[in-house]
Design an enzyme around this catalytic site. Sequence first.
Site, PDB file in Angstrom:
ATOM      1  N   ASP A  46       0.811  -1.216   0.000  1.00  0.00           N
ATOM      2  CA  ASP A  46       0.000   0.000   0.000  1.00  0.00           C
ATOM      3  C   ASP A  46       0.847   1.271   0.000  1.00  0.00           C
ATOM      4  O   ASP A  46       1.973   1.285   0.505  1.00  0.00           O
ATOM      5  CB  ASP A  46      -0.923   0.026   1.226  1.00  0.00           C
ATOM      6  CG  ASP A  46      -1.974  -1.058   1.175  1.00  0.00           C
ATOM      7  OD1 ASP A  46      -2.366  -1.445   0.064  1.00  0.00           O
ATOM      8  OD2 ASP A  46      -2.403  -1.511   2.255  1.00  0.00           O
ATOM      9  N   ARG A  47       0.264   2.319  -0.535  1.00  0.00           N
ATOM     10  CA  ARG A  47       0.938   3.614  -0.600  1.00  0.00           C
ATOM     11  C   ARG A  47       1.421   4.066   0.782  1.00  0.00           C
ATOM     12  O   ARG A  47       2.504   4.631   0.928  1.00  0.00           O
ATOM     13  CB  ARG A  47      -0.017   4.645  -1.200  1.00  0.00           C
ATOM     14  CG  ARG A  47       0.529   6.051  -1.275  1.00  0.00           C
ATOM     15  CD  ARG A  47      -0.553   7.000  -1.782  1.00  0.00           C
ATOM     16  NE  ARG A  47      -0.109   8.384  -1.751  1.00  0.00           N
ATOM     17  CZ  ARG A  47      -0.903   9.414  -1.982  1.00  0.00           C
ATOM     18  NH1 ARG A  47      -2.183   9.225  -2.271  1.00  0.00           N
ATOM     19  NH2 ARG A  47      -0.429  10.649  -1.932  1.00  0.00           N
TER      20      ARG A  47
END
Length: 199
Positions: A46-47
Amino acid sequence: MSWFIRFNKPFDVLPQFTDRGSAVSPRRTLSDFIDLPGVYPAGRLDRDSEGLMLLTDNGRLQARISDPKHKMAKTYWVQVEGVPDAVGLKALCDGVELKDGLTRPAKARRIDEPAGLWPRTPPIRVRKSVPDSWIELTIREGRNRQVRRMTAAVGHPTLRLIRYRIGEWTLDGLDPGKWETLPMPQLPAPKPKHKMRRR
């Protein structure tokens, strides 16, 4: 020549090479750090998570690493709000009931803050009235935002999430934003496709 690399993804970097979001304020992507043509991630991160990503231009290797059916272990260092007790850790190990079902058995233990850990930019938000602590969590599946949902389910929201290991590969010696090539692992021979017999 086939490529196989490991990359230490910084916080707030998209786990892809292009940003299909707003053109007004483009976000950082893998292309800001990796200049190899034809490689793609073996799995996502995930970012708002940091740490180990593996990338390759070999489709079989990519599938071997990312396909949940191979149950490749992934280990995370997780900074959480509060201090999990034995009951909370056991729940993480035994399986946590999430909206998409019970998680598979995992390994979880309390750890000290990992030695030599780089500062996050921006730093996490801390509350002076609530302590925080670190756990090491190893899972063998890859549901969307699974680690964050697991720790929240046992009452300890994730503050910072770093993937340390995928299978036999780790972050050791790799600074944030850096990548290096790895030896191409030996893959099992593909299973022969059986032809249908005519009757």
